[in-house]
Enzyme design. Structure first.
Site, PDB file in Angstrom:
ATOM      1  CG  ASP A 133      -2.145   0.887   0.978  1.00 10.43           C
ATOM      2  OD1 ASP A 133      -1.951   2.091   0.699  1.00 10.43           O
ATOM      3  OD2 ASP A 133      -3.276   0.385   1.050  1.00 10.43           O
ATOM      4  CB  SER A 182      -6.259   2.574   0.040  1.00 10.09           C
ATOM      5  OG  SER A 182      -4.916   2.940   0.148  1.00 10.09           O
ATOM      6  CG  PHE A 330      -3.409 -11.449  14.641  1.00 17.38           C
ATOM      7  CD1 PHE A 330      -3.375 -12.676  15.279  1.00 17.38           C
ATOM      8  CD2 PHE A 330      -3.658 -11.413  13.276  1.00 17.38           C
ATOM      9  CE1 PHE A 330      -3.551 -13.852  14.569  1.00 17.38           C
ATOM     10  CE2 PHE A 330      -3.840 -12.574  12.553  1.00 17.38           C
ATOM     11  CZ  PHE A 330      -3.792 -13.804  13.191  1.00 17.38           C
ATOM     12  CD  GLU A 381      -3.541  -3.016   2.758  1.00 19.60           C
ATOM     13  OE1 GLU A 381      -3.576  -1.847   2.373  1.00 19.60           O
ATOM     14  OE2 GLU A 381      -4.258  -3.446   3.676  1.00 19.60           O
ATOM     15  CG  ASP A 386      -0.981   4.468   2.765  1.00 27.17           C
ATOM     16  OD1 ASP A 386      -0.780   5.318   1.876  1.00 27.17           O
ATOM     17  OD2 ASP A 386      -1.904   4.558   3.603  1.00 27.17           O
ATOM     18  CG  HIS A 390      -0.556   8.758   4.874  1.00 26.60           C
ATOM     19  ND1 HIS A 390      -1.045   9.762   4.069  1.00 26.60           N
ATOM     20  CD2 HIS A 390      -1.140   7.616   4.448  1.00 26.60           C
ATOM     21  CE1 HIS A 390      -1.891   9.244   3.188  1.00 26.60           C
ATOM     22  NE2 HIS A 390      -1.962   7.944   3.390  1.00 26.60           N
ATOM     23  CG  ASP A 428      -2.979   1.024  -2.701  1.00 25.45           C
ATOM     24  OD1 ASP A 428      -1.796   1.402  -2.539  1.00 25.45           O
ATOM     25  OD2 ASP A 428      -3.832   1.110  -1.802  1.00 25.45           O
ATOM     26  CG  HIS A 429      -2.151   5.021  -3.331  1.00 28.65           C
ATOM     27  ND1 HIS A 429      -1.215   5.576  -2.482  1.00 28.65           N
ATOM     28  CD2 HIS A 429      -3.034   4.370  -2.529  1.00 28.65           C
ATOM     29  CE1 HIS A 429      -1.529   5.283  -1.243  1.00 28.65           C
ATOM     30  NE2 HIS A 429      -2.624   4.536  -1.227  1.00 28.65           N
TER      31      HIS A 429
HETATM   32 ZN   LIG Z   1      -2.839   6.325   2.356  1.00 30.64          ZN
END
Ligand SMILES: [Zn+2]
Length: 584
Positions: A133, A182, A330, A381, A386, A390, A428-429
Site C-alpha cells: 500500500d 486506497s 490480532f 496487503e 502507506d 503518510h 495501489d498508489h
Molecule cells: Zn494512504
C-alpha cells in the site's frame, strides 16, 4: 477570426454546453466502462426532472433494457428533490460486444458506451495478489539498501519481487480525481471499474445512503459465485480498512467499518487475517467500536472457522491439517510494523507482543487455501508502508517493504511446488519521497550541511541485515537522506524516530496544523519546514506518480508497459478464466 467573434462563438458554445448539461441524464456504469461478461452490476439512470417511469425509454443496442437479465428494478419518483431515478439491480450481460445505452425521458437524454469483454479459458489455478500500500520506487530502493546492502554501486542481492519477469507502470487515478485513495484504487483492481475517492465496489451516484450506490461485482464475489475456488484476505491494517475491504465490500464511504466487517463475514472467505478486532466484537466489550451487540468472532466460530488472536495460535492453526477455514484478528486497530515489532519495541508492541508477521499470515493462508484442489485467490496487503509514508516516517516504511519482500518470498516458495500460480506485487498508489544522498553526522556545520550529495554522499553504514533481512540498528551515523516532497509543517530531524512513529504536525488554532514542537525539544538542530500542503493537512498525501507492478507465473506476461489500474482486474480475471466461453 477577430477576437470579438471568437469570444461570442465561445460564449455560444459554453452556453449550449451548459444547457445540454442541465438536461442530460446520468448513467452508471459510466461512459467508457469495461464490463466483464457475466459479472453483475447495478444500472442506475438519474434524471434531472421528475418523470413517470413509463416515460423513460432506455435502449441497449436498440433493445429495451427490460429484456436484460437482472434481479429487480427500483423506481424513485423524486430522489433527494432532484429528479427521478431508475435502478436495475444485478444486471448481467453475457455477450461480448460493444454496447450503446441510449436513454430518453422527456426533454432529457443521455448515451454511454460500454465494452463487455471475455477472458478465454483459465490459464492458472491460483492467484496471489500482494498490495504494497502506497509503495514508491524510493521505498523499494531504501528497503534494498537496508536489507541487501550496496558495495561500490552494486547491490549484494535483491528484493524478492525484483527478479519477477514482468513489470508494468500502473496509472492509479480515479473517476473523480487525479489523486486516488486506497478505496477507489483497490476497487479498480477488484472490479475493473473506476470510481471516486473513498468509494469501493460502487459508482459514486447521488444516492443519499452510502450503501445504496450502484454496485459492481468484485473478484472476491466472482470467485465465490462463479468458481469452486477458495478466497483469502490478509492485511496488517484493520481488515476493514479500504484495501482488504474492497475485495468483497460495497460502500460509498470506506469509514462504514461495522458494515464492512459484516460484509467480510458474509463473504464466506475461507481465510481472513489482520487487525481491526474492534469491529468484530459487540459494543461494550473491550476496545469494541461496534454500535450493536453482534459478536462476529463467535459467529465465525459457529460457522466452523478456526479463530485465532495471537501469532502462536495462528502458526498452530495454520499447521493443523484439519483447519479448513481461518479467522484471525490480532489487534483492535492497525497492527504494528516490523521496525517496532523486531527492533525498537515501540508503538503498541508492549501491549500486543504476540502479533504475527505478514510472512506468517501469508504462510498460514497458503496452508489453508491450498487444501482446496480447485485453487484460490489470495490478497495480501502490506498496509503499513502507506501508514508510515503518510507521517513521513521513511525508515518504518522501508522495514515494512522488507517485510513485504519476505512475504512475497513465501509465495514464491509456494509457487515452486505449485507452478500453476500467478503472483502479482503492486502498490495501489504511490506517495512522494526520494533518496537524495546520505546524512553523515561527522560532517561539520548545521544539520543541512550534514547531507552529502553526489560524491559527498558516499554510502550509509547500516549494519549487515540479520537472517530475516532487517538491519538491527537503524540510528546509524551515516543514514539515507530520504525526503518527502508533499508535507505539512514539520521539523526535519534527519534521524529515525526511535520513540514511536513520527507525528509531524499537531493541531494549532482552528483547523490549522503546526509543526510538532516535541521534535525540536528532542533535537535542537531540527529544521522547521513550512508545509507545502494546505494548512489543515497533518500528514503527507498520496501521489499520482505511476505505481510499479511486478508479476510472475502463468498469465503474468499480460502485465507490461503502461496500464490503467482497471487493466489489473482484467489480468486477474483473464488468468482465472472467469468469463471463459463468452457468447459472441
Ligand atoms: Zn494512504
Amino acid at each position: 477570426m477577430r477576437m470579438s467573434r471568437i469570444l461570442s462563438l465561445l460564449t455560444a458554445i459554453i452556453g449550449c454546453m451548459t444547457t445540454l448539461d442541465g438536461i442530460a441524464a446520468t448513467i452508471y456504469p459510466i461512459d467508457q466502462a469495461s464490463i466483464l461478461a457475466g459479472s453483475k452490476f447495478d444500472l442506475r439512470i438519474e434524471l434531472d426532472n421528475v418523470v413517470e417511469q413509463k416515460s423513460i425509454k432506455a435502449m441497449l443496442n436498440g433493445r429495451p433494457i427490460d429484456q436484460l437479465k437482472f434481479s429487480g428494478t427500483q423506481f424513485i419518483p423524486s430522489e433527494a428533490g432532484k429528479g427521478s431515478t431508475l435502478i436495475l439491480r444485478d444486471v448481467v450481460i453475457d455477450q461480448v460486444a460493444r454496447y450503446q445505452l441510449k436513454v430518453n425521458a422527456g426533454a432529457e437524454q443521455a448515451e454511454v458506451s460500454w465494452d463487455v469483454y471475455g477472458t478465454g479459458p483459465a490459464k492458472v489455478k491460483n492467484v496471489i495478489l500482494f498490495i504494497g500500500d502506497g509503495m514508491t520506487i524510493a521505498n523499494r530502493t531504501a528497503a534494498r539498501v537496508l536489507s541487501k546492502g550496496i558495495v561500490q554501486g552494486k547491490y549484494q542481492s535483491a528484493l524478492s519481487f525484483d527478479d519477477m519477469p514482468h513489470m508494468a507502470l500502473i496509472g492509479t487515478s480515479g473517476s473523480d480525481s487525479l489523486i486516488t485513495d486506497s478505496a477507489n484504487s483497490m476497487s479498480a483492481y477488484m472490479t475493473g471499474h473506476k470510481t471516486g475517492v473513498n468509494a469501493m465496489g460502487v459508482y459514486v451516484s447521488r444516492a443519499q445512503n452510502t450503501l445504496e450506490h450502484p454496485k459492481v461485482e468484485t473478484v472476491g464475489e466472482l470467485i465465490k459465485r462463479k468458481t469452486n475456488k477458495s478466497l483469502g484476505i490478509v492485511s496488517d491494517a484493520e481488515v476493514e480498512d479500504a484495501t482488504p475491504a474492497a475485495v468483497v465490500a460495497h460502500t460509498r464511504r470506506r469509514t462504514d467499518k461495522q458494515y464492512i466487517a459484516d460484509q467480510l463475514f458474509a463473504s464466506n472467505a475461507e481465510v481472513i487475517l489482520g487487525g481491526g478486532s474492534a469491529y468484530f466484537v459487540p459494543q461494550g466489550s473491550p476496545n469494541s467500536k461496534r454500535k450493536d451487540n453482534r459478536n462476529l468472532v463467535e459467529q465465525f466460530q459457529t460457522k466452523g472457522y478456526a479463530v485465532v488472536a495471537t501469532r502462536d495460535e495462528l502458526v498452530a492453526a495454520g499447521k493443523n491439517p484439519s483447519t479448513k477455514k481461518l479467522f484471525g484478528s490480532f489487534h483492535p486497530d492497525n497492527m504494528d510494523g516490523s521496525l517496532d515489532r523486531f527492533i525498537l519495541k515501540k508503538n503498541t508492541v508492549p501491549q500486543y507482543p504476540n502479533q504475527p508477521d505478514l510472512t506468517e499470515m501469508t504462510q498460514a493462508a497458503l496452508n489453508v487455501l491450498s487444501k482446496n484442489p480447485n485453487g484460490f485467490f489470495l490478497m495480501v496487503e502490506a498496509a503499513l508502508i502507506d501508514k508510515f509514508n503518510h507521517p513521513l516516517d521513511w525508515e518504518r516504511a522501508a522495514y515494512d517493504t522488507i517485510m513485504l519482500s519476505n512475504a512475497v518470498q513465501v509465495a514464491k516458495d509456494f509457487a515452486k511446488t505449485h507452478p500453476d500460480t500467478l503472483i502479482i506485487v503492486t502498490p495501489d498508489h504511490t506517495h512522494s519521497g526520494s533518496i537524495s544522498g546520505v546524512v553523515d553526522d561527522s560532517r561539520p556545520g548545521p544539520l543541512r550541511e550534514k547531507v552529502g550529495v553526489y560524491a559527498n554522499a558516499g554510502y550509509p553504514n547500516y549494519p549487515t541485515a540479520n537472517n530475516a533481512g532487517y538491519p538491527e540498528k537503524v540510528d546509524v551515523s551515516r543514514r539515507l537522506a530520504y525526503f518527502y516532497s508533499a508535507y505539512p509543517d514539520h521539523f526535519e530531524t534527519m534521524h529515525p524516530k526511535m520513540d514511536g512513529t513520527f507525528v509531524p504536525a499537531i493541531k494549532g488554532e482552528g483547523d490549522v496544523y503546526i509543526a510538532n514542537p516535541i521534535y525540536q525539544q528532542l533535537q535542537h538542530d531540527a529544521i522547521h519546514v513550512d508545509g507545502n500542503l494546505p494548512a489543515r493537512a497533518d500528514v503527507g498525501v498520496h501521489s499520482a506518480d505511476d505505481a510499479v507492478l511486478t508479476a510472475t507465473g502463468p498469465g503474468s506476461e499480460r502485465f507490461k508497459g503502461f496500464m490503467d489500474n482497471t487493466e489489473v482486474f482484467k489480468g486477474i480475471v483473464n488468468a482465472l478464466g472467469l468469463a471463459p466461453t463468452p457468447l459472441k
